[in-house]
Design an enzyme around this catalytic site. Sequence first.
Site: not given
Ligand code: PGA
Length: 240
Positions: A67, A136, A138, A143
């Site tokens: 992403d 959350n 995701h 999302e």
């Molecule tokens: P992070 O992000 O590894 O920085 O905690 C995880 C995500 O948003 O998928």
Amino acid sequence: MKTHIFPDYPQLCQRVAKNVIDCVNAKPHALICIAGGDTPLGVFAALVEAQKQGRVDFSRTQFLGLDEWLGLGKDDKGSCREMVWQHFFDKLTLRGEQICFFDGLTANPQAECQRVDRYIEQHGPIDCIVLGIGMNGHIGFNEPGASLDNTCHVVDLDSVTQAVSVKYFDTPREVKQGISLGLKTILAAKNIVVMASGENKAAIVAQTVNHPASTDIPSTLMKTAQQANLYLDEVAASAL
Ligand code: PGA
């Protein structure tokens, strides 16, 4: 999805790296996708070290980005592109044709989605994908409420994701949209590795494990995949 708990972050990362190494050793031209973000940083380091030691050879491997924030590019500290190149691709000295990554600066996001979808049609399905879990739930930028039918698509970012995003950037950024592989593409991967580390992930990890599979919490959907494993350090597993 089987849950595996490791005493600390370094051991968690070594185990996740082993999954990727085993995949590439079995299939040198494998298609590998590893998330950006903070969680996989130790995995990148472990994989770079493994290549240095001759335990894996990435010279024929294909890498796919998961992403990107729309509007951010490689010169923006905290973009997925900046993070993944800095910690991984630059250190492996890959050739450009080994990498397919979303261009967050594209003037035409729909065409960018089609470009990456075409690449996946040619090189996919993904052999091994390493995913983090958002606060959350995701997965990539899929999302809460994301469609199971999505391939690459543009996403209006959830307010939680927008709030969390400040941790990546050294200057204030307005990130309202992202571009992401969709759940359909992710769930078609042959080997799904979901990883989480740290106390702030304990609650969403518990929900991921305890909640039935639902698009309300995209991380729960990984349980429906044929081959998916959840790798945690002890702190991330503390609410289980
Ligand atoms: P992070 O992000 O590894 O920085 O905690 C995880 C995500 O948003 O998928």
